[in-house]
Design an enzyme around this catalytic site. Structure first.
Site, mmCIF file in Angstrom:
data_model
loop_
_atom_site.group_PDB
_atom_site.id
_atom_site.type_symbol
_atom_site.label_atom_id
_atom_site.label_comp_id
_atom_site.label_asym_id
_atom_site.label_seq_id
_atom_site.Cartn_x
_atom_site.Cartn_y
_atom_site.Cartn_z
ATOM 1 N N GLU A 163 4.056 10.871 2.671
ATOM 2 C CA GLU A 163 3.106 9.769 2.485
ATOM 3 C C GLU A 163 3.006 8.889 3.719
ATOM 4 O OE1 GLU A 163 0.722 9.424 0.050
ATOM 5 O OE2 GLU A 163 1.551 11.414 -0.280
ATOM 6 N N GLU B 162 -4.553 7.448 7.647
ATOM 7 C CA GLU B 162 -5.506 6.442 7.158
ATOM 8 C C GLU B 162 -5.710 5.353 8.214
ATOM 9 O OE1 GLU B 162 -5.586 5.426 2.649
ATOM 10 O OE2 GLU B 162 -3.485 5.800 3.157
ATOM 11 N N GLU C 200 2.056 1.780 -3.429
ATOM 12 C CA GLU C 200 0.957 2.339 -4.232
ATOM 13 C C GLU C 200 0.948 3.859 -4.123
ATOM 14 O OE1 GLU C 200 -3.526 3.454 -3.547
ATOM 15 O OE2 GLU C 200 -3.123 1.378 -2.931
ATOM 16 N N HIS C 201 1.040 4.368 -2.910
ATOM 17 C CA HIS C 201 1.073 5.813 -2.700
ATOM 18 C C HIS C 201 2.284 6.446 -3.381
ATOM 19 C CE1 HIS C 201 -1.871 6.878 0.656
ATOM 20 N NE2 HIS C 201 -2.125 5.603 0.391
ATOM 21 N N HIS D 72 0.831 -1.204 0.000
ATOM 22 C CA HIS D 72 0.000 0.000 0.000
ATOM 23 C C HIS D 72 0.868 1.258 0.000
ATOM 24 C CE1 HIS D 72 -2.475 3.061 2.225
ATOM 25 N NE2 HIS D 72 -3.242 2.816 1.164
#
Length: 181
Positions: free
Chosen positions: A123, A130, A53-54, A50
């Site tokens: 990030e 998140e 991905e960012h 993940h």
């Protein structure tokens, strides 16, 4: 009624392309599915897929993060991604006249990301937010707890976002090593 006509093409580099032509539609949806998700992580690196991905949206050798963000939006398109247990997907929705641009942007992001340390730290904070958001949302938290109990000690039971501890431990070198693998 005609059956759906999918075409599967395998390139010499082992890339598989699946297409479907819908004659009366001028929009194109294109995606790249990478066979790497939270299932491919260990507990120390939980959340790294993940995280990558960012990072693929944060700059390449030829595009800044801003240029990536505006690349398709400026011509009416949409660019996004998601990470799952089994894969990470990068996708675009665009008019057919902009297909070449969408392929260029997606392939540039996936193949030429620079993994800037400065952007990585930004990030990291986004991902930690998140994680906090999931912990503050009962139905999301219950889902993560349920999956963890369903697959105890197995990477399928790990949360896709990772944990605060695992995300804090991921260095640029570790990120790049996982990405290259």
């Amino acid at each position: 009624m005609n059956p759906v006509a999918y075409k599967k093409t395998r390139l010499s580099n082992d890339l598989t392309i699946i297409t479907e032509k819908i004659p009366h539609v001028r929009s194109v949806s294109i995606g790249a599915w990478i066979k790497a998700g939270s299932r491919n992580e260990n507990i120390k690196l939980n959340g790294i897929a993940h995280f990558i991905e960012h990072m693929l949206f944060k700059g390449t050798r030829k595009r800044t993060a801003r240029e990536i963000a505006r690349s398709l939006e400026s011509v009416g398109g949409y660019l996004n991604a998601f990470t799952g247990k089994e894969q990470t997907c990068f996708f675009a929705e665009i008019m057919d006249t902009q297909l070449k641009k969408a392929v260029d942007v997606l392939s540039d992001m996936i193949c030429n990301s620079i993994f800037s340390q400065k952007e990585m730290e930004k990030e990291r904070e986004v991902i930690l937010d998140e994680i906090d958001s999931v912990e503050d949302t009962p139905d999301d938290l219950v889902q993560d707890i349920f999956i963890e109990k369903l697959y105890p000690g197995n990477s399928l039971g790990y949360p896709i976002l990772g944990s605060r501890d695992s995300i804090q431990q991921i260095t640029r070198d570790i990120l790049i090593d996982f990405y290259q693998t």
